[in-house]
Write an enzyme that holds these catalytic residues in place. Structure first.
Site, mmCIF file in Angstrom:
data_model
loop_
_atom_site.group_PDB
_atom_site.id
_atom_site.type_symbol
_atom_site.label_atom_id
_atom_site.label_comp_id
_atom_site.label_asym_id
_atom_site.label_seq_id
_atom_site.Cartn_x
_atom_site.Cartn_y
_atom_site.Cartn_z
ATOM 1 C CG HIS A 109 -2.340 0.549 0.793
ATOM 2 N ND1 HIS A 109 -3.474 0.363 1.557
ATOM 3 C CD2 HIS A 109 -2.734 1.332 -0.250
ATOM 4 C CE1 HIS A 109 -4.493 0.996 0.981
ATOM 5 N NE2 HIS A 109 -4.071 1.591 -0.107
ATOM 6 C CG ASP A 152 -6.160 -0.407 4.736
ATOM 7 O OD1 ASP A 152 -5.973 -1.408 5.445
ATOM 8 O OD2 ASP A 152 -5.265 0.172 4.093
ATOM 9 C CG HIS A 154 -3.980 -1.832 8.685
ATOM 10 N ND1 HIS A 154 -4.152 -2.826 7.746
ATOM 11 C CD2 HIS A 154 -3.597 -2.445 9.835
ATOM 12 C CE1 HIS A 154 -3.871 -4.004 8.291
ATOM 13 N NE2 HIS A 154 -3.539 -3.804 9.565
ATOM 14 C CG ASP A 198 -2.295 1.874 5.340
ATOM 15 O OD1 ASP A 198 -1.979 1.227 6.348
ATOM 16 O OD2 ASP A 198 -2.676 1.339 4.278
ATOM 17 C CG HIS A 218 2.594 -1.569 4.392
ATOM 18 N ND1 HIS A 218 1.913 -2.760 4.268
ATOM 19 C CD2 HIS A 218 3.113 -1.552 5.641
ATOM 20 C CE1 HIS A 218 2.007 -3.439 5.410
ATOM 21 N NE2 HIS A 218 2.734 -2.735 6.253
ATOM 22 C CG ASP A 256 -4.898 -3.083 2.526
ATOM 23 O OD1 ASP A 256 -4.933 -4.323 2.379
ATOM 24 O OD2 ASP A 256 -4.038 -2.498 3.214
ATOM 25 C CG ASP A 292 -5.406 -5.126 5.193
ATOM 26 O OD1 ASP A 292 -6.277 -4.241 5.293
ATOM 27 O OD2 ASP A 292 -4.184 -4.882 5.352
ATOM 28 C CD GLU A 305 -0.211 -4.220 1.740
ATOM 29 O OE1 GLU A 305 0.297 -5.349 1.955
ATOM 30 O OE2 GLU A 305 0.373 -3.142 1.975
#
Ligand code: ARG
Ligand code: MN
Ligand code: MN
Ligand code: MN
Length: 314
Positions: free
Chosen positions: A96, A119, A121, A123, A136, A227, A229, A272
């Site tokens: 990312h 995401d 996260h 980031d 990332h 992302d 994830d 990712e």
């Protein structure tokens, strides 16, 4: 729709091998053929060539800043060219950290952008808040105008000119933030739908509000940075930093359907996907197939089905 596809086989924004295989795996699952099958014109610009930087020791906590910086300069040029050719840019990562180049390249060709960041996260760590040093986990910090005064000059990254305002960002799917990230989100008042809001409101309301928020200051081209994830690791386990309690497959796809309906999607990142983090072939396949479906959803695939405009039953 016309799609300009670019692969970014890059992994140096984080420590795990394998995420550089994302672009070719996603292509290998038939992405281009499937996009064409749903009526998109697709030009595949191939993979960006990334150079290694020989002496790239950490700067403070930040790992491989020169390598990541150079890669993102290359990627920004590629995305800018795709936009200037008139395509919706689709960047297949890679990790990312590549959002830096993708968003900068996109912003270079459009005067203002909305960023939808899907995401687990945020980031948004700065070089000073990052607990891991992995870039990332930091891309948005370099890109946000209001954070610029908090970003120290880091060799390899100091060329980055912030290009998005804090109120042009919407997060969806968050569930693993570092303390500095949470502080930044709250202090800049960034719109964020964590998994708690997804649970409380439901994904339809989240997307309604996301659109409302984006459109309240005029209709800007959308950069969707997705992302893998964000989606629950039971569905997309082959990724570097999986976090339990994520979006269902259906929620993940619903986001793309709404983004498509806005008619404003201008660039997409799909990042990712890391086959080396899958424990079985099935885990890898489920992750890659879901990544393909996310992209297809962004370009008009609907679950209700569809037919050509001049179709009639024979
Ligand atoms: N917050 C952690 C960090 O800054 C994890 C970031 C994970 N990012 C990602 N793109 N998967 O290192
Ligand atoms: Mn993530
Ligand atoms: Mn991410
Ligand atoms: Mn359409």
């Amino acid at each position: 729709h016309s799609v300009g596809l670019v692969g970014a086989p890059f992994s140096k924004g984080q420590p795990r091998d394998g995420v550089e295989k994302g672009p070719d795996l996603i292509r290998g699952a038939g992405l281009v053929e499937k996009l064409r099958g749903q009526g998109c014109a697709v030009k595949d610009y191939g993979n960006v060539d990334f150079d290694d930087v020989s002496d790239d020791s950490p700067v403070g906590k930040v790992r491989r800043p020169r390598t990541v910086g150079l890669a993102n300069q290359r990627l920004a040029d590629a995305v800018k060219a795709i936009k200037e050719d008139g395509y919706v840019s689709v960047m297949l990562g890679g990790d990312h950290s590549l959002a830096i180049g993708s968003i900068l390249g996109h912003a270079a060709s459009q005067k203002g952008l909305s960023v939808v960041w899907v995401d687990a996260h945020a980031d948004i760590n700065t070089p000073l808040t990052t607990p891991t040093g992995n870039i990332h986990g930091q891309p948005l910090s370099y890109l946000i105008k209001e954070l610029h005064c908090k970003i120290p000059a880091v060799p390899g990254l100091s060329w980055i000119k912030p290009c998005v305002s804090a109120d042009d960002i919407v997060y969806i799917g968050l569930r693993d933030l570092d303390p500095g990230e949470h502080y930044i989100l709250k202090s800049l008042g960034i719109k964020a739908y964590s998994m708690t809001e997804v649970d409380r409101l439901g994904i339809a309301k989240v997307m309604e509000e996301t659109c409302e928020h984006m459109f309240s200051r005029g209709k800007k081209p959308i950069h969707l940075s997705y992302d893998i994830d964000a989606i629950d690791p039971t569905v997309t386990p082959a990724t570097g930093t999986p976090v339990v309690g994520g979006l269902t497959y259906r929620e993940g796809i619903y986001i793309t359907e709404v983004i498509h309906q806005t008619g404003l999607l201008s660039a997409l990142d799909m990042v990712e996907v890391n086959p080396k983090r899958g424990k079985t072939d099935d885990e890898i396949k489920s992750t890659v197939d879901t990544a393909v479906d996310v992209v297809l959803g962004c370009f008009g695939r609907t679950r209700e089905g569809s037919h050509p405009p001049n179709y009639s039953v024979p």
